[in-house]
Design an enzyme around this catalytic site. Structure first.
Site, mmCIF file in Angstrom:
data_model
loop_
_atom_site.group_PDB
_atom_site.id
_atom_site.type_symbol
_atom_site.label_atom_id
_atom_site.label_comp_id
_atom_site.label_asym_id
_atom_site.label_seq_id
_atom_site.Cartn_x
_atom_site.Cartn_y
_atom_site.Cartn_z
ATOM 1 N N SER A 5 0.793 -1.228 0.000
ATOM 2 C CA SER A 5 0.000 0.000 0.000
ATOM 3 C C SER A 5 0.823 1.275 0.000
ATOM 4 O O SER A 5 0.387 2.296 -0.514
ATOM 5 C CB SER A 5 -0.934 0.009 1.214
ATOM 6 N N THR A 6 1.998 1.257 0.604
ATOM 7 C CA THR A 6 2.791 2.488 0.708
ATOM 8 C C THR A 6 4.232 2.232 0.281
ATOM 9 O O THR A 6 4.704 1.084 0.271
ATOM 10 C CB THR A 6 2.808 3.018 2.158
#
Length: 166
Positions: free
Chosen positions: A9-10
């Site tokens: 996600s990041t």
């Protein structure tokens, strides 16, 4: 051909765990597609490229289902797209998600997910309709306001004047 799709996600998160699992499954580095983007984002560039590239008989392998699909509806859409193309899907950590064999069990699981996705979609529609009806009963005006705001009416008058003045 077997392809791997990995996602985190990041940018702070690491793809190594997923990549190592793909390499252990015999997937070559060049056949691993990776995205660093939140699952809530619809557009994932590398997944899009992978979906454009795969052909009938290919398999897309994921480390875990949530790396591939954002929601049940998205999962169902992907499974339908895979089926239309003749592409298989397999999860390394979830043996119930394996469309590479034609077992009745794997087909049942995929169809159960599709049914749950449809139920989820129908419930959202019902809730939305109920909320809109409630808002109308309480006199709330829904949607974009009709007409031009007072401020924009003044701007329109000025525009007409400027146009006439050349």
């Amino acid at each position: 051909m077997i392809f791997g799709y990995a996602r985190v996600s990041t940018n702070e998160q690491n793809l190594d765990l997923q990549i190592d699992a793909f390499l252990k499954e015999g997937i070559k580095d060049k056949n691993i597609y990776m995205d660093k983007v939140s699952s809530t984002k619809e557009e994932r560039r590398k997944l899009g490229k992978l979906l454009d590239y795969v052909r009938e008989g290919d398999t897309i392998m994921v480390w875990k289902l949530d790396r591939l699909a954002r929601s049940l509806i998205h999962f169902t859409k992907l499974m339908n797209e895979f089926e239309e193309k003749g592409v298989k899907c397999k999860s390394i950590t979830e043996p119930f998600l394996d469309t590479t064999d034609k077992s009745s069990h794997s087909k049942l699981i995929v169809n159960m997910f599709a049914a749950l996705a449809q139920l989820e979609r129908d419930i959202i529609i019902e809730r939305t309709k109920a909320g809109l009806e409630s808002a109308r009963r309480h006199g709330n005006v829904l949607g974009v306001p009709k007409g031009i705001s007072k401020k924009n009416q003044q701007k329109a008058v000025l525009c007409v004047e400027y146009f006439r003045d050349g």
